[in-house]
Write an enzyme that holds these catalytic residues in place. Structure first.
Site, short mmCIF file in Angstrom:
data_model
loop_
_atom_site.label_atom_id
_atom_site.label_comp_id
_atom_site.label_asym_id
_atom_site.label_seq_id
_atom_site.Cartn_x
_atom_site.Cartn_y
_atom_site.Cartn_z
CE LYS A 83 -4.50 -0.15 2.17
NZ LYS A 83 -5.18 0.07 3.45
C1 E4P Z 1 -8.48 0.72 3.19
O1 E4P Z 1 -7.64 0.00 2.70
C2 E4P Z 1 -8.33 1.39 4.49
O2 E4P Z 1 -7.61 0.56 5.37
C3 E4P Z 1 -9.65 1.64 5.16
O3 E4P Z 1 -10.74 1.27 4.34
C4 E4P Z 1 -9.76 2.99 5.78
O4 E4P Z 1 -11.03 3.09 6.35
P1 E4P Z 1 -11.39 4.15 7.49
O5 E4P Z 1 -11.80 5.42 6.82
O6 E4P Z 1 -12.53 3.52 8.22
O7 E4P Z 1 -10.17 4.32 8.36
#
Ligand code: E4P
Length: 212
Positions: A83
């Protein structure tokens, strides 16, 4: 549509994986920080359970640092996807990593133009954060719709992950709009299967059967 769990909790992953319908997992530094223990061991364990794409995020913010970290994370398992945040440095790192055959999930995507650059840089996945846009009163679903059109218009091989899911309605919309994947928090995942009429119906079937 593929279903991922958005968590770093082994307990949660084991439970949902046991249903037999879990395709992958996404983690991020916030989710990893909630778990005790060596993060590399946690990631390896997640990969063993899921046997599908597991996103692990870099902490570095410069492209050189991102590439070094990414290559190190990629050694943990063939299932690891890196990521990378959607910044100029992130785009540079993504270009290099995708050229080297390392899969990137471009994260923190909030606009169509960011998605376009991520796809051009060779990201295997793009994660538009729908819930965080909705939280600000912006139209998260519209962004997903637009990115689906973009990817189809130009036939990019990039897969769209509907990220920052807040409730089951988001998962429904992800499927209808044509997102490739939804990454779902544990609590929302559990809600996907429940319906009061299912419980009531089953209760009635079983009590009628007992009366025969
Ligand atoms: C995606 O890969 C992220 O980890 C996640 O969906 C972020 O979500 P949040 O806005 O609930 O932190």
């Amino acid at each position: 549509m593929d279903l991922y769990l958005d968590t770093a909790s082994i307990k949660e992953i084991e439970e949902i994986a046991s249903w037999g319908i879990l395709d992958g997992v996404t983690t991020n530094p916030t989710l990893m920080s909630k778990e005790k223990g060596d993060y590399r061991k946690i990631l390896r364990r997640i990969c063993d359970i899921v046997q599908g794409p597991v996103s692990a995020e870099v902490i570095a913010t410069d492209h050189e640092g991102m590439v070094v970290e990414a290559k190190d994370l990629a050694k943990i398992s063939e299932h690891i996807v890196i990521k990378i945040p959607c910044t100029v440095e992130g785009i540079r790192a993504t270009r290099r990593l995708s050229t080297d055959g390392i899969r990137v999930n471009m994260t923190l995507v909030f606009s169509l133009n960011q998605a376009l650059l991520a796809a051009k840089a060779g990201a295997s996945y793009i994660s538009p954060f729908v819930g965080r846009l909705d939280d600000r009163g912006e139209e998260g679903l519209r962004l997903i719709e637009d990115i689906v059109t973009l990817i189809h218009n130009y036939d990019f091989p990039t897969r769209i992950i509907f990220a920052s899911v807040r409730h089951p309605y988001h998962v429904r919309e992800a499927a209808l709009i044509g997102a490739d994947i939804a990454t779902i928090p544990y609590k929302v995942f559990k809600l996907l299967i429940t319906h009061p009429l299912t419980d009531l119906g089953l209760e009635r079937f079983l009590s009628d059967w007992k009366k025969r």
